[in-house]
Design a protein around this motif. Sequence first.
Motif, PDB file in Angstrom:
ATOM      1  N   GLY A 167       4.105  -4.200  -1.095  1.00 29.49           N
ATOM      2  CA  GLY A 167       2.747  -4.705  -0.862  1.00 29.49           C
ATOM      3  C   GLY A 167       1.856  -4.175  -1.974  1.00 29.49           C
ATOM      4  O   GLY A 167       0.804  -3.592  -1.745  1.00 29.49           O
ATOM      5  N   ARG A 195      -2.105  -1.778  -9.216  1.00 34.33           N
ATOM      6  CA  ARG A 195      -2.822  -0.559  -9.648  1.00 34.33           C
ATOM      7  C   ARG A 195      -1.920   0.662  -9.582  1.00 34.33           C
ATOM      8  O   ARG A 195      -1.783   1.412 -10.558  1.00 34.33           O
ATOM      9  N   GLU A 237       5.337  -7.836  -4.128  1.00 32.54           N
ATOM     10  CA  GLU A 237       4.077  -8.390  -3.628  1.00 32.54           C
ATOM     11  C   GLU A 237       4.295  -9.862  -3.252  1.00 32.54           C
ATOM     12  O   GLU A 237       4.484 -10.705  -4.127  1.00 32.54           O
ATOM     13  N   ILE A 278       1.017   1.334   0.534  1.00 36.80           N
ATOM     14  CA  ILE A 278      -0.366   1.781   0.691  1.00 36.80           C
ATOM     15  C   ILE A 278      -1.184   0.655   1.322  1.00 36.80           C
ATOM     16  O   ILE A 278      -1.407  -0.398   0.709  1.00 36.80           O
TER      17      ILE A 278
END
Length: 205
Positions: free
Chosen positions: A49, A54, A70, A113
């Motif tokens: 995810g 980043r 992702e 996260i």
Amino acid sequence: MRHADDALNTYETISDSWITRSEQIDIEGLYQPVRDLLPPPPANVLDIGAGTGRDAAWFAAKGHPVTAAEPAARLRSAGEALHAGKAIEWSDAQLPDLGALGAGNRYDCQVMIGVWQHLPEPQRPPAMKRLYELASEKGRVVMSLRHGPGAPGRPVFPIDAPATAELAKANGFSVLRSVLMPSMQEWNRKEGVEWTWLVLEALPR
Ligand SMILES: C[S@@+](CC[C@H](N)C(=O)[O-])C[C@H]1O[C@@H](n2cnc3c(N)ncnc32)[C@H](O)[C@@H]1O
């Protein structure tokens, strides 16, 4: 009835400003609760995810080979463009099975996260089982668990942190850390969002 894919659909049409804000998060501050438990480079990292990439880029800059999983094409293509040229392999693998990852892949560090709140309860046990399958010997998993409301229009499911730790233990992990933190983002703080950071370590098979 809310469905897991409802959240993913909102990420498919996410605004440019969300992407910019996501990239601006102070990453050193974000990982502060677990920094001492991250493996030294080079560790095989899987960011599940991964959003805009980043964190994947941060790990890559430290010398880790990184896979960024992702499922939302909008975020994946934004991340590929923003972090072009970095040692990141992108994948559209999606929880709970992460089936698009190469068979036999193992990771020293899996990070997830702000993702678990989007998984409905029935998907969590198979997802945890899969994290263990993907873990290398003593592989670590870093998860941040969101407590509180979701962003407007984006479905989230409640998370019980002790139950998540128990689920991890039932699937072959020991729990190295569980710590509750306030949110770093202003909107979330105002809404009372808090995060539990969990660090898991795979026990021998
Ligand atoms: C709050 S964002 C966090 C993104 C990134 N980890 C970060 O910290 O910026 C939630 C992410 O979870 C992803 N996601 C939602 N459902 C997922 C699923 N079933 N499997 C994998 N990722 C999922 C979304 O596409 C989105 O990138």
